[in-house]
Design a protein around this motif. Structure first.
Motif, PDB file in Angstrom:
ATOM      1  N   SER A  39       0.698  -1.240  -0.015  1.00 17.83           N
ATOM      2  CA  SER A  39      -0.020  -0.085   0.003  1.00 17.83           C
ATOM      3  C   SER A  39       0.726   1.235   0.015  1.00 17.83           C
ATOM      4  N   LEU A  40       1.871   1.386   0.894  1.00 23.68           N
ATOM      5  CA  LEU A  40       2.752   2.593   0.974  1.00 23.68           C
ATOM      6  C   LEU A  40       3.517   2.699  -0.500  1.00 23.68           C
ATOM      7  N   LEU A  41       4.246   1.517  -0.981  1.00 24.60           N
ATOM      8  CA  LEU A  41       4.624   1.885  -2.469  1.00 24.60           C
ATOM      9  C   LEU A  41       3.635   2.259  -3.510  1.00 24.60           C
ATOM     10  N   VAL A  42       2.385   1.787  -3.512  1.00 27.12           N
ATOM     11  CA  VAL A  42       1.468   2.191  -4.441  1.00 27.12           C
ATOM     12  C   VAL A  42       1.110   3.784  -4.143  1.00 27.12           C
ATOM     13  N   GLY A  43       0.846   4.351  -2.809  1.00 28.63           N
ATOM     14  CA  GLY A  43       0.872   5.533  -2.594  1.00 28.63           C
ATOM     15  C   GLY A  43       2.042   6.273  -2.981  1.00 28.63           C
ATOM     16  N   ARG A  44       2.948   5.975  -3.000  1.00 27.39           N
ATOM     17  CA  ARG A  44       4.362   6.656  -3.077  1.00 27.39           C
ATOM     18  C   ARG A  44       4.450   6.861  -4.783  1.00 27.39           C
ATOM     19  N   LEU A  45       4.465   5.617  -5.562  1.00 27.86           N
ATOM     20  CA  LEU A  45       4.774   5.524  -6.697  1.00 27.86           C
ATOM     21  C   LEU A  45       3.707   5.553  -7.751  1.00 27.86           C
ATOM     22  N   GLY A  46       2.309   4.909  -7.495  1.00 30.04           N
ATOM     23  CA  GLY A  46       1.503   4.649  -8.607  1.00 30.04           C
ATOM     24  C   GLY A  46       1.571   3.318  -8.517  1.00 30.04           C
ATOM     25  N   GLY A  47       0.431   2.570  -8.848  1.00 31.04           N
ATOM     26  CA  GLY A  47       0.185   1.215  -9.280  1.00 31.04           C
ATOM     27  C   GLY A  47       1.506   0.511 -10.097  1.00 31.04           C
ATOM     28  N   ARG A  48       1.472   0.974 -11.305  1.00 36.45           N
ATOM     29  CA  ARG A  48       2.210   0.687 -12.379  1.00 36.45           C
ATOM     30  C   ARG A  48       3.970   0.547 -11.920  1.00 36.45           C
ATOM     31  N   GLU A  49       4.212   1.457 -11.414  1.00 39.60           N
ATOM     32  CA  GLU A  49       5.720   1.485 -10.790  1.00 39.60           C
ATOM     33  C   GLU A  49       5.999   0.552  -9.694  1.00 39.60           C
ATOM     34  N   GLU A  54       7.556  -6.974  -5.943  1.00 36.81           N
ATOM     35  CA  GLU A  54       6.668  -8.063  -5.626  1.00 36.81           C
ATOM     36  C   GLU A  54       6.829  -8.407  -4.292  1.00 36.81           C
ATOM     37  N   VAL A  55       5.803  -8.179  -3.183  1.00 35.88           N
ATOM     38  CA  VAL A  55       5.774  -8.376  -1.901  1.00 35.88           C
ATOM     39  C   VAL A  55       4.670  -9.483  -1.859  1.00 35.88           C
TER      40      VAL A  55
END
Length: 212
Positions: A39-49, A54-55
């Motif tokens: 969730s934090l990665l998506v919030g920071r980078l957007g879903g594509r990046e 892979e977590v």
């Protein structure tokens, strides 16, 4: 008419950084870390990046197919992840799960040891969750690549080079499975702090086109 010579296929570079979080039952600590990191990665980078990281998670003694513990799941509500956590199902640590993994994070130091007992070849990339967060926060990351995958690999190298060089630290995340809601809240609080610190180093706001 002669055929043109065959050109050997070029190996496709691996464009993923694979993270695996491990705890005992895969119903409290490791799924919380998995969901929070994603969730934090998506919030920071957007879903594509963010999809380039892979977590996943697993348990050394998981009851395969079990849902996330309801008290731990409830602690994810502030991030809106409690509903998503309802779909989670536990899986056991095995050969397929650790295949091609770039970073293994034990929820506690005991899980780090348990992983290495089964898979000693992963020594160079296996840490306790809070240990890894502590090591990368203290490391000099200025020379790391801005590319997300290469940066992740570089963080693992830095952590490996510096672990064991500082004073002893408390890297524990106590198992809340038989405890009250307060125990689950404390575990998720520790996990969130560690995961947030790791994401800050993996995807800093000033690095990468997707950073916000």
């Amino acid at each position: 008419m002669s055929r043109p010579p065959q050109v050997p296929a070029q190996a496709v570079p691996d464009d993923r950084f694979r993270v695996l979080v491990v705890c005992t039952g895969n119903i409290c600590r490791s799924p919380a870390a998995e969901l929070l990191m994603r969730s934090l990665l998506v919030g920071r980078l957007g879903g594509r990046e963010a999809g380039r990281v892979e977590v996943g998670s697993a348990g050394v003694a998981a009851v395969v197919g079990s849902g996330m513990h309801p008290l731990s799941r409830a602690q994810l509500a502030p991030w809106g992840l409690d509903v998503r956590a309802e779909e989670f199902r536990a899986r056991r640590l095995d050969d397929a799960v650790v295949a091609e993994v770039d970073l293994v994070l034990g929820a506690d130091v005991r899980h780090r040891s348990a992983v290495l007992q089964c898979y000693p070849h992963l020594l160079d990339r296996t840490f306790a969750l809070r240990e890894f967060a502590r090591l990368v926060a203290a490391a000099d990351t200025t020379a790391l690549s801005p590319d997300l995958v290469k940066r992740g690999q570089g963080l693992v190298d830095l952590a490996r080079a510096t672990r064991g060089t500082g004073p002893p630290a408390d890297d524990a995340v106590p198992d809340p499975v038989r405890g009250p809601a307060a125990a689950h809240r404390d575990a998720v609080r520790r996990i969130f702090a560690a995961v947030h610190g790791i994401v800050d180093e993996l995807a800093p706001r000033t690095v990468g086109a997707g950073a916000q």
